[in-house]
Design an enzyme around this catalytic site. Structure first.
Site: not given
Length: 775
Positions: A559-560, A563
């Site tokens: 997920h990170e 980003h």
């Protein structure tokens, strides 16, 4: 005039996203025997040497350092002490004032009018380069002296931003620029988007208000920030314990902890004090057959003091007053004008459509739980499921991979990420040793992000291991954004400066030049992005070996890194629209989409350095019947967020607890429990006020993108390149509805109206990956 969040999915400024206000930026399938090499039309290449080097890089106990002379943080030679950071802030403020003065005089020269948008973006970048760094240091640095200096720097520069937000002459200069057809005609689409962002943010700041009301605007904004931080502190405050009698724990299925608790109560002859959130509390909620101890723990966990409720309601009222001060009906109307949703009415259409789809599944799941309760207690048919029954009749399961996998170390996961990015985008991760003094802790690893054609895109500093004093959860910080720098025309910033000014700004100039790390591209030079990832994984050690990640931790890292890649690939000429500096209800799309890749056995083969091992299913997986109930609950929370930021908060009768109870009474599945007030623990009300729907919204879009584009051939380079060219590279420089509409070839979406919102709401969310807490 820049408050784009640098810490996406974790926390955001409580104030609207003003460019000069602040720069703050967590379906299982059953697979048979799979031959990974034959399972995809896109061949999996063996891991390169650079990829396999990542394994040792992250799995060894200490990060390697270059044998070189000491430097300062992030390689800036001046950032060696806390006092030097304060001096940098002072120098930056003086330099920012000089650039502000230049913009204020722009109407004296046609040449300067043509440079206003560029100079506003430079001013924003100048301030955010220090503010974003301060925000990182106040959260990640282990030295209290550095934290103190970061707090001082943060407050000092944010105060200056508040002044810029309400600078009428600055606004008038931009107004004249946008009214000049020749100047507007010279702007690129990206520059026009940046100018419009500045314009909208000035208007949000109440720039047209009389002086007294503008002062009131600044005063309320400061009040909101103070109340918001107090509210966040209270959300984490411990709740009082529940008193449990030993006899109430008879029959607890957890024989270890349950037996110890009963023995402790019998020996001391006292009631047990069970603190909400403790392992004992979790055990009781999942394992205590008697309803009463579970009810007591639930009541304790969801209690609030009158002071905590009052604090939240003061925050909500202040936001409502701020919105009405600038002529908006509510804070939601004010906050959503520059989001994909555009209005609270459109948000409600999305949530209603999503609820309509979810409700039949959730009701069916609730019926299954009721039948379990009926069988357990031998009651009349279909007893009511209470809030304290949920975990007992449907114990939460930790997320698990769709297929059986060997233990995966942190280094192995980074190797797989690099291979995935190579397959999709032609981008790889390479290890990069740090110099002494470059990082704030010896745990921090540095990665170089390299494009096969464009070279280095930027850097990722990974601070991934838990330690005392470090915040929990996961975070993505944008410390430096992409932007074009070869046409900065910095020399003219000092045209009217005296020698004292020139000396005062020298430190800031050195810092800015050091930040650029320029990359020539098509006769242009770009400042390269730099991001920091914070997680709280177990630290590797000589004795214990490398860090082996749980599945929810792998989901978090994917997920990170979604980003991070958005920040790396989103190279734009203007930092206000680069990478993750985009609408709140769009920014989670790349990160949530990354989680979907972990549902594919083809992608999971990348965890093996040779490209493909056979994987067998461990057994037929039964769908968790509570998944749809949890989704239903998330929809209700998004609706509650809208109610809390509606005009109702300014009425004399507003009661946040009554509002919560009424919502659950009219649209909920599980009854609200009288005497509870969970809303004081709803921390997202601070950072995501009026935009909590964003996670559900982006989950729906990500699910559609995954199913329509990637699910059948997840490593297809052509598909990855299309996604990169249609979405990732634009950051916030292009309308998000247009990007998603082009990507999905949907004629409905580009309108971005209520019909488009309802269409997204109707999309079935099939990303049944359990979402770990990331914020």
């Amino acid at each position: 005039m820049l408050a784009r969040a640098a810490r996406h999915a974790i926390s955001r400024s409580a104030n609207p996203s003003y460019r000069f206000r602040g720069c703050l930026h967590a379906i299982r399938h059953a697979w048979g025997l799979v031959n990974m090499r034959a399972a995809t039309t896109s061949a999996i290449r063996p891991a390169s040497v650079d990829d396999t080097n990542l394994i040792a890089f992250f799995d060894q106990p200490y990060a390697p350092q270059k044998v070189t002379s000491p430097t300062g943080l992030f390689g800036h030679h001046m950032l060696t002490t806390p006092s030097a950071f304060v001096a940098l802030a002072d120098s930056t403020l003086r330099r920012a004032q000089l650039l502000t003065d230049r913009i204020l005089r722009a109407r004296e020269s046609r040449v300067e009018l043509f440079r206003v948008v560029k100079n506003l973006d430079r001013l924003s970048d100048m301030l955010c380069g220090v503010i974003d760094l301060a925000e990182l240091l106040r959260n990640a640095h282990p030295d209290h002296a550095w934290i103190q200096s970061a707090d001082e720097v943060y407050e000092k520069l944010c105060e200056f931003m508040n002044i810029l937000n309400t600078n009428v002459v600055l606004y008038e200069v931009l107004r004249d620029v946008l009214a000049d057809s020749e100047v507007v005609g010279s702007l690129s689409p990206e520059a026009r988007q940046t100018a419009l962002i500045f314009w909208r943010d000035f208007e949000k700041s109440g720039i047209d208000l009389p002086p007294a009301q503008r002062e009131r605007f600044v005063s309320i904004s400061t009040e909101i920030l103070v109340l918001g931080r107090q509210f966040l502190n209270e959300t984490a405050a411990p709740r009082p314990p529940a008193r449990i009698q030993w006899s109430e724990l008879q029959g607890v299925k957890d024989l270890g902890m349950g037996a110890r608790l009963r023995l402790q109560a019998q020996v001391t002859r006292r009631d047990l004090l069970i603190y909400p959130g403790s392992l004992q509390a979790q055990m009781i909620m999942r394992s205590a057959p008697a309803e009463e101890p579970r009810r007591k723990v639930y009541m304790a966990a969801n209690s609030s003091t009158p002071e905590q409720i009052d604090l939240l309601e003061r925050l909500l009222r202040a936001r409502g007053e701020l919105a009405q001060l600038v002529g908006k009906e509510s804070f939601a109307h004010m906050a959503l004008t520059d989001k994909m949703a555009k209005s609270p009415e459109n948000v409600q259409r999305f949530l209603d459509a999503l609820l309509e789809h979810t409700q039949p599944y959730a009701r069916r799941a609730l019926r299954a739980l009721s039948m379990r309760k009926q069988a357990h207690l031998n009651t009349s048919p279909l007893p009511i499921i209470q809030a304290w029954d949920r975990d007992f009749y449907c114990p939460p399961e930790p997320p698990a991979p769709p297929i059986s996998l060997p233990p995966l170390t942190l280094g192995t996961v980074f190797m797989a990420l690099s291979r995935l990015f190579q397959a999709l985008y032609g981008v790889s991760l390479r290890l990069s040793e740090v110099a002494p003094g470059e990082v704030w802790h010896t745990d921090v690893r540095k990665l170089e992000v390299v494009d096969e054609e464009r070279g280095v895109l930027g850097w990722i500093y990974a601070d991934l291991f838990s330690r005392a004093g470090k915040p929990g959860g996961a975070a993505h910080y944008t410390v430096r954004c992409s932007r074009r720098t070869d046409d900065d025309d910095r020399e003219n910033d000092l045209k009217y400066a005296d020698e004292h000014d020139r000396a005062a700004v020298r430190l800031s100039q050195d810092f800015e030049i050091g930040r650029h790390t320029p990359l020539p591209c098509q006769n242009r030079t770009y400042q390269l992005p730099l991001v920091v990832l914070l997680c709280e994984f177990a630290r590797p050690s000589v004795r214990g070996g490398p860090t082996v990640l749980e599945w929810h931790e792998i989901l978090t890292l994917f997920h990170e890194m979604g980003h991070a890649m958005h920040s790396m690939i989103g190279r734009t000429d203007y930092q206000n629209v680069s990478g993750t500096r985009c609408a709140t209800d769009f920014v989670e799309l790349p990160s949530i989409l990354m989680e979907h890749f972990l549902n594919s056995p083809i992608v999971l083969a990348l965890f093996d350095r040779n490209g493909g091992f056979a994987i067998r299913q461990t057994g037929t997986h039964q769908d968790d019947p509570c998944r749809s109930i949890d989704t239903h609950t998330q929809i209700l929370l998004a609706m509650l967020d809208q109610l809390y930021h509606s005009p109702a908060v300014l009425t004399d009768t507003f009661d946040s607890t009554a509002t919560l109870a009424q919502l659950y009474g009219s649209r909920g599945l599980i009854p609200h429990v009288s005497g509870t007030s969970w809303q004081t623990q709803f921390g997202h009300l601070f950072g995501y006020g009026a935009t909590y729907y964003s996670y559900l919204f982006d989950r729906a879009i990500a699910s559609r993108v995954w199913r329509q584009l990637f699910s059948q051939d997840p490593l297809n380079r052509g598909t990855g390149e299309m996604y990169k060219q249609e979405v990732l590279k634009f950051g916030g420089a292009k309308d998000a509805w247009e990007m998603v509409g082009n990507l999905l070839n949907s004629p409905i979406l580009p309108s971005g109206d209520g019909t488009a919102m309802a269409e997204v709401g109707r999309w079935k969310i099939e990303d049944e990956v359990t979402m770990p807490s990331r914020h």
